[in-house]
Design an enzyme around this catalytic site. Structure first.
Site, mmCIF file in Angstrom:
data_model
loop_
_atom_site.group_PDB
_atom_site.id
_atom_site.type_symbol
_atom_site.label_atom_id
_atom_site.label_comp_id
_atom_site.label_asym_id
_atom_site.label_seq_id
_atom_site.Cartn_x
_atom_site.Cartn_y
_atom_site.Cartn_z
ATOM 1 C CG HIS A 92 -1.947 -0.839 1.195
ATOM 2 N ND1 HIS A 92 -3.238 -0.697 1.899
ATOM 3 C CD2 HIS A 92 -2.194 -1.947 0.275
ATOM 4 C CE1 HIS A 92 -4.150 -1.857 1.671
ATOM 5 N NE2 HIS A 92 -3.628 -2.658 0.800
ATOM 6 C CD GLU A 98 -2.271 4.220 2.809
ATOM 7 O OE1 GLU A 98 -1.933 3.559 1.719
ATOM 8 O OE2 GLU A 98 -3.386 3.894 3.181
ATOM 9 C CB CYS A 101 -6.268 -0.560 5.350
ATOM 10 S SG CYS A 101 -4.746 -1.077 5.466
ATOM 11 C CB CYS A 157 -1.876 2.104 5.987
ATOM 12 S SG CYS A 157 -1.662 1.078 4.564
#
Lengths: 149, 149
Positions: free
Chosen positions: B52, B54, B82, B85
């Site tokens: 991801h 992040e 999410c 993260c």
């Protein structure tokens, strides 16, 4: 269920402790027992607070296998995963999680964020906690006791 | 609060969409405005479901700065993080999170695991959500609409 993977991880976690890392280790293991990736925490070594053993093992397994989902694989880890690592396992669709000590303070499976218990969680692995709990917990307690003295 | 970092991230997210990645982008920005690390999602490119934007940005910022805690830094991201993260941001002691669209299905800040709302969460950044929400959300909706057709 074999406790052998957790026993192997305890050896790796002890190496971590000697290097000044919190003694937690994790591996991704195939259904035939092949160990795809094993890591201990590398937070201090990498100067990266996200370098948890579970996350490193999942990322390495994806890289080695060239696939983003690990449905047939088991994540073994000596401590209950935090919310970051539990959600990482959900994203990777890990088939099973087998872990050692429970972690009421930092865990995100049975405690805290309870990632897999959320209605929005799109994947829930089979989960077995408390495997070799005494040994896994004792290693962590000894590490933090020594750090405080 | 400047929306400029989110505007820049929308450009990066559009590049992600063209590469077949879910169009989400994130950056770590210093108090003086310096961008330390920017990423879009790289799940497909890396074949790693944990890649991801992040998480990649936090890890790169730690690596570049050589420090595991990012107290004075802001995480900008086009979508509500999410649980993975969000917990990564907690581990890294990120000072502030500014995000675009809310994510009722996959978010872990205002939805689902609500990582920072847990009594066991050891660090809660300042959080501002809904910044350029319409633009950030529209980009994602267009991407998924195109994928379905």
């Amino acid at each position: 269920m074999s406790t052998q993977p957790i026993q192997s991880l305890l050896t790796i976690a002890r190496v971590a402790a000697e290097a000044g890392e919190v003694p937690i280790a994790a591996s991704i293991v195939a259904a035939n027992g092949e160990v795809i990736a094993s890591f201990h925490n590398e937070v201090e070594q990498r100067r990266d607070a996200t370098a948890h053993a579970e996350l490193l093992a999942i990322q390495m397994a994806c890289r080695k296998l060239g696939r983003k989902y690990l449905e047939e694989y088991t994540l073994y880890v000596t401590l209950e995963p935090c919310a970051m690592c539990a959600q990482a396992a959900a994203h990777a669709k890990i088939g099973k999680i087998i872990y050692g000590a429970y972690d009421p303070k930092g865990g995100g499976v049975e405690h805290g964020a309870r990632v897999f218990a959320q209605a929005t969680c799109h994947h829930t692995p089979e989960i077995i906690g408390g495997v070799m709990e005494a040994e896994c917990g004792a290693l962590l307690r000894a590490f933090f006791k020594e750090k405080r003295t």
